[in-house]
Design an enzyme around this catalytic site. Structure first.
Site, PDB file in Angstrom:
ATOM      1  N   LYS A 129       0.308   3.440  -2.961  1.00 10.61           N
ATOM      2  CA  LYS A 129      -0.858   4.321  -3.069  1.00 10.61           C
ATOM      3  C   LYS A 129      -0.460   5.802  -3.001  1.00 10.61           C
ATOM      4  O   LYS A 129      -1.188   6.663  -3.508  1.00 10.61           O
ATOM      5  CB  LYS A 129      -1.863   3.985  -1.975  1.00 10.61           C
ATOM      6  CG  LYS A 129      -2.431   2.576  -2.103  1.00 10.61           C
ATOM      7  CD  LYS A 129      -3.249   2.165  -0.879  1.00 10.61           C
ATOM      8  CE  LYS A 129      -3.718   0.731  -0.985  1.00 10.61           C
ATOM      9  NZ  LYS A 129      -4.456   0.284   0.222  1.00 10.61           N
ATOM     10  N   SER A 161       0.794  -1.234   0.000  1.00 12.59           N
ATOM     11  CA  SER A 161       0.000   0.000   0.000  1.00 12.59           C
ATOM     12  C   SER A 161       0.826   1.284   0.000  1.00 12.59           C
ATOM     13  O   SER A 161       0.260   2.364  -0.158  1.00 12.59           O
ATOM     14  CB  SER A 161      -0.960   0.016   1.197  1.00 12.59           C
ATOM     15  OG  SER A 161      -2.008  -0.900   0.979  1.00 12.59           O
TER      16      SER A 161
END
Length: 315
Positions: free
Chosen positions: A67, A64
């Site tokens: 992101k 992540s």
């Protein structure tokens, strides 16, 4: 003020010796095979140098943390129109929760929870084939790190695709509300693969440097985003970058940061440095256990908290 090189070496030695290492993310089988007895820290400075310690030659799946970079790309493509589809508020829920989507008609709370990152990926995909969109994301990270050896770990991506039922539910739910435009399988294919991008701590620290220096990469001189956009991305990282552990991270570390379930954390010291830490074992909120402790040590010893002073170390 202590020497940064001494502090980094001390932290790397301390983390190597700690018995409490957290739990690797077994719900993605490929991540569950990673040896938890690893740790890396890299600090990219304004002069382009990197101070590092631990396993800094080891590639890991950034998950992540990607992101941050897809948000940067999507803002470049859509500008503030992005915020019509994704909010900027902390979720207070698990990173893969569907509860708020139902209550808020398919609009994710922020771009760092899974639903929000899927919506951001959809915006990058629009007008492109999946392979083209994914290539753009990978080239962006190679550009930021100034290193073409950054790659997509296909084994991790395949592992995520086999087990990504919750993410399929999130994407289909948003599709039902018109938040996702493109075919769900195309969007998820790009999403799973950009989460599977593999880097070293040194490469990740360099990739975040533009956020520490008003949108400009000091190592290459390239302007990546405006100073205002860098500030706003940092603000979302501070409030939302660690899911329902974001408040705890801000309280203990005092820096904008983004974590990933592969055990990486990217943290930004505005005007000074970009810091990457990696320790595969996670805490209960899905964030790197030793990574957060290492960053707490670093900000305390260097006086780097954005809130001023140095914190007492408690972990």
């Amino acid at each position: 003020m202590p020497q940064l090189s001494d502090v980094v070496a001390e932290i790397a030695a301390e983390m190597a010796a700690r018995p409490d290492r957290g739990q690797v993310a077994t719900y993605i089988p490929e991540l569950g095979r990673v040896d938890p007895n690893q740790f890396a820290i890299a600090v990219a400075l304004a002069d382009g140098s990197v101070v590092e310690g631990g396993d800094c030659e080891t590639f890991f799946s950034i998950q992540s943390v990607s992101k941050v970079f897809t948000l940067t790309l999507a803002l470049g493509l859509a500008g503030d129109r992005l915020w019509n589809r994704v909010g900027r508020e902390p979720s207070g829920s698990r990173f893969n929760s569907i509860v708020q989507l139902e209550q808020e008609r398919g609009i994710p709370r922020n771009p760092f929870i899974n639903a929000g990152a899927i919506a951001v990926t959809d915006m990058i995909l629009s007008g492109h084939q999946p392979r083209e969109a994914l290539g753009e994301i990978l080239r962006f990270l190679q550009f930021l790190s100034n290193d073409d050896s950054v790659f997509i770990d296909k084994a991790v991506a395949a592992s995520e695709e086999r087990t990504g039922y919750n993410n399929r539910a999130l994407a289909n739910f948003m599709k039902g509300f018109g938040v996702v435009d493109n075919p769900v399988e195309f969007v998820l294919g790009v999403y799973f693969h950009h989460c599977a991008i593999a880097m070293t701590a040194r490469q990740l620290a360099r990739s975040g440097s533009f956020l520490a220096h008003q949108g400009r990469n000091p190592a290459t001189g390239h302007s990546v985003v405006t100073a205002e956009r860098a500030r706003r991305i940092n603000a979302v990282m501070l409030t939302c970058g660690h899911y329902d552990g974001s408040g705890e991270f801000a309280y203990r570390v005092g820096l904008p940061g983004k974590s990933g379930v592969g055990g990486a954390i990217l943290a930004i010291v505005p005007g000074k440095a970009s810091v990457a830490v990696w320790a595969p074992g996670l805490d209960a909120a899905g964030n790197s256990h030793l990574g957060r402790i290492a960053l707490e040590r670093l900000t305390a010893r260097m006086g780097w908290s954005i809130f001023g002073g140095s914190a007492a170390e408690t972990s």
